[in-house]
Design a protein around this motif. Structure first.
Motif, short mmCIF file in Angstrom:
data_model
loop_
_atom_site.label_atom_id
_atom_site.label_comp_id
_atom_site.label_asym_id
_atom_site.label_seq_id
_atom_site.Cartn_x
_atom_site.Cartn_y
_atom_site.Cartn_z
N GLU A 180 0.77 -1.07 -0.11
CA GLU A 180 0.10 -0.04 0.04
C GLU A 180 0.81 1.13 -0.07
O GLU A 180 0.43 2.12 -0.81
CB GLU A 180 -0.79 -0.17 1.36
CG GLU A 180 -1.84 1.19 1.45
CD GLU A 180 -2.99 0.99 0.30
OE1 GLU A 180 -3.65 2.26 0.01
OE2 GLU A 180 -3.10 0.01 -0.38
N LEU A 181 1.90 1.03 0.83
CA LEU A 181 2.82 2.42 0.89
C LEU A 181 3.43 2.62 -0.51
O LEU A 181 3.76 3.69 -1.08
CB LEU A 181 3.90 2.13 1.80
CG LEU A 181 5.14 3.36 2.21
CD1 LEU A 181 4.25 4.75 2.42
CD2 LEU A 181 5.75 3.15 3.38
N ALA A 182 3.85 1.51 -1.16
CA ALA A 182 4.57 1.51 -2.42
C ALA A 182 3.56 2.25 -3.60
O ALA A 182 3.95 2.94 -4.34
CB ALA A 182 4.90 0.41 -3.03
N ARG A 183 2.22 1.85 -3.61
CA ARG A 183 1.06 2.49 -4.41
C ARG A 183 1.19 3.82 -4.13
O ARG A 183 0.91 4.52 -4.92
CB ARG A 183 -0.19 1.60 -4.10
CG ARG A 183 -0.20 0.20 -5.02
CD ARG A 183 -1.50 -0.39 -5.01
NE ARG A 183 -2.03 -0.60 -3.61
CZ ARG A 183 -2.00 -1.56 -3.13
NH1 ARG A 183 -1.45 -2.66 -3.57
NH2 ARG A 183 -2.30 -1.77 -1.87
N LEU A 184 1.16 4.02 -2.83
CA LEU A 184 0.87 5.54 -2.57
C LEU A 184 2.01 6.38 -2.88
O LEU A 184 1.79 7.54 -3.60
CB LEU A 184 0.80 5.79 -0.93
CG LEU A 184 0.51 7.13 -0.38
CD1 LEU A 184 -0.64 7.71 -0.78
CD2 LEU A 184 0.66 7.26 1.36
N ARG A 185 3.08 5.88 -2.81
CA ARG A 185 4.28 6.91 -3.47
C ARG A 185 4.25 6.79 -4.97
O ARG A 185 4.65 7.82 -5.55
CB ARG A 185 5.48 6.11 -3.02
CG ARG A 185 5.89 6.26 -1.37
CD ARG A 185 6.98 5.48 -0.92
NE ARG A 185 7.03 5.78 0.64
CZ ARG A 185 8.00 5.10 1.39
NH1 ARG A 185 8.86 4.25 0.54
NH2 ARG A 185 8.21 5.44 2.67
N GLN A 186 3.88 5.70 -5.51
CA GLN A 186 3.79 5.77 -7.00
C GLN A 186 2.60 6.74 -7.42
O GLN A 186 2.90 7.64 -8.29
CB GLN A 186 3.09 4.36 -7.40
CG GLN A 186 2.97 4.45 -8.88
CD GLN A 186 4.21 4.54 -9.77
OE1 GLN A 186 5.22 3.97 -9.11
NE2 GLN A 186 4.26 5.00 -10.89
N ARG A 187 1.73 6.89 -6.80
CA ARG A 187 0.65 8.24 -7.09
C ARG A 187 1.38 9.62 -6.92
O ARG A 187 1.17 10.32 -7.47
CB ARG A 187 -0.66 7.92 -6.16
CG ARG A 187 -1.37 6.60 -6.47
CD ARG A 187 -2.69 6.66 -5.76
NE ARG A 187 -3.41 5.54 -5.83
CZ ARG A 187 -3.74 4.46 -4.76
NH1 ARG A 187 -3.10 5.05 -3.54
NH2 ARG A 187 -4.21 3.38 -4.90
N CYS A 188 2.10 9.45 -5.74
CA CYS A 188 2.75 10.88 -5.39
C CYS A 188 3.52 11.28 -6.59
O CYS A 188 3.75 12.31 -6.92
CB CYS A 188 3.45 10.74 -4.20
SG CYS A 188 2.44 10.86 -2.64
N SER A 189 4.46 10.27 -7.19
CA SER A 189 5.41 10.64 -8.10
C SER A 189 4.68 10.86 -9.39
O SER A 189 5.05 11.75 -10.17
CB SER A 189 6.07 9.20 -8.34
OG SER A 189 7.04 8.84 -7.41
N GLU A 190 3.44 10.31 -9.66
CA GLU A 190 2.53 10.45 -10.82
C GLU A 190 2.44 11.91 -10.68
O GLU A 190 1.96 12.37 -12.02
CB GLU A 190 1.68 9.36 -10.97
CG GLU A 190 2.13 7.91 -11.32
CD GLU A 190 0.77 7.09 -11.42
OE1 GLU A 190 -0.20 7.52 -11.29
OE2 GLU A 190 1.08 5.78 -12.00
N LEU A 191 1.58 12.41 -9.52
CA LEU A 191 1.14 13.73 -9.45
C LEU A 191 2.32 14.75 -9.73
O LEU A 191 2.03 15.88 -10.09
CB LEU A 191 0.35 13.75 -8.17
CG LEU A 191 -0.81 13.00 -8.08
CD1 LEU A 191 -1.51 13.32 -6.61
CD2 LEU A 191 -1.92 13.67 -9.11
N GLN A 192 3.46 14.42 -9.10
CA GLN A 192 4.53 15.37 -9.26
C GLN A 192 4.84 15.46 -10.69
O GLN A 192 5.38 16.63 -11.20
CB GLN A 192 5.91 14.80 -8.29
CG GLN A 192 5.30 14.97 -6.96
CD GLN A 192 6.72 14.36 -6.12
OE1 GLN A 192 7.49 13.70 -6.67
NE2 GLN A 192 6.57 14.61 -4.71
N ALA A 193 4.88 14.51 -11.35
CA ALA A 193 5.31 14.55 -12.82
C ALA A 193 4.28 15.40 -13.36
O ALA A 193 4.47 16.00 -14.48
CB ALA A 193 5.34 13.24 -13.27
#
Length: 312
Positions: free
Chosen positions: A213-226
């Motif tokens: 779950e933490l990995a998915r959350l960080r993945q979303r954060c990376s996508e929004l930053q991009a």
């Protein structure tokens, strides 16, 4: 002690009817059973071959019709010893028999010694008779005491045997209770270990789920930053779709089950506290939950325990 009459009777039985002396190499005639010295029976034989008649009953006997009587020979030896006169003790000073006894000094005296002493002396037979009566009285007291103590020992032994029987019975009861407890505790150990293994697997699954779950959350954060770094045209091209995809999504709180199909049940370890009471078979345990096997087994065995406080 053999009396004079007894010794005289024995001497008669050990005397040959032919020579009137103690038997010498006695033999017994087989026909009548009378005993004679071998030499005497050979002398009274009527012919040269050794045949003759018994000197006592006149029963005829054939040559060699007699056998050695070794038991009688042993009796004759004993009678000879009894027939020997008892030597009197002699006073070493006056060379006279010691026939008197001084009670005060407790010594034997001859007549001359008694005349020169201030203490009176009595005949040996009288003194011996008095002391013999005292010995008999003391012996009677000791025998009565022996009988009394024997009764007490017998009674104590009976009580001791009863106590030993009770001790053995209590030992068997205690061993039976302990065996039952070992069996039940073994079963509870297996149950506890099984539940702990389940708990461990659940915690490991939860750990893996939280990491994912933490990995998915960080993945979303990376996508929004991009997305934020894109130009205005590219950013607006699918802006509403992106917001709708990430808006309202929340991660599960740590420490709670991640998948509903495998709920995690938290358990606490038991704390066993045996409290021995004065009775050896009465033990108390403070460790069980309602209705578990250990509690039910202990109740079935008649062992009291307090209300359960913790349980799995």
């Amino acid at each position: 002690m053999a009396t004079g009459k007894t010794v005289a009777s024995l001497q008669d039985e050990a005397t040959c009817a032919v020579c009137l002396d103690f038997f010498q190499d006695p033999v017994m005639l087989l026909g009548c059973g009378h005993n004679f010295c071998r030499g005497c029976i050979e002398r009274v034989s009527s012919d040269a071959e050794g045949a003759g008649s018994c000197p006592q009953c006149r029963l005829s006997f054939s040559p060699g019709d007699f056998r050695p009587n070794r038991q009688l020979a042993n009796v004759v030896v004993a009678v000879r010893e009894l027939a020997k006169p008892v030597a009197e003790e002699i006073c070493q000073r006056h060379r006279q028999p010691l026939t008197l006894f001084c009670r005060q000094d407790g010594i034997l005296l001859c007549g001359s010694c008694a005349e020169n002493r201030a203490h009176p002396a009595v005949p040996l037979e009288e003194a011996a008779r008095e002391y013999r009566e005292q010995f008999k009285a003391s012996l009677k007291v000791l025998q009565e005491e022996d009988e009394r103590l024997s009764g007490l020992v017998a009674s104590a032994e009976e009580t001791r045997q009863e106590m030993l029987t009770r001790v053995d019975a209590e030992k068997q009861k205690l061993l039976a209770v302990l065996e039952g407890l070992r069996r039940v505790l073994g079963e509870e150990e297996s149950r506890f270990l099984t539940r702990l293994c389940q708990l461990r697997r659940g915690l490991e699954e939860q750990q893996r789920g939280e990491a994912a779950e933490l990995a998915r959350l960080r993945q979303r954060c990376s996508e929004l930053q991009a997305k934020c770094r894109q130009g205005d045209g590219d950013l607006l091209r699918d802006a509403q779709i992106t917001l709708n995809r990430y808006r309202g999504q929340k991660s599960a709180a740590p420490g709670t089950p991640v998948w509903g199909q495998n709920p995690l049940v938290w358990v606490s370890l038991p704390h066993l506290h045996p409290f021995p009471t004065p009775h050896p078979g009465n033990f108390c345990f403070q460790a069980w939950g309602e209705g578990d096997a250990l509690s039910q087994s202990v109740v079935a065995m008649g062992i009291s325990h307090p209300e359960p406080s913790l349980g799995i």
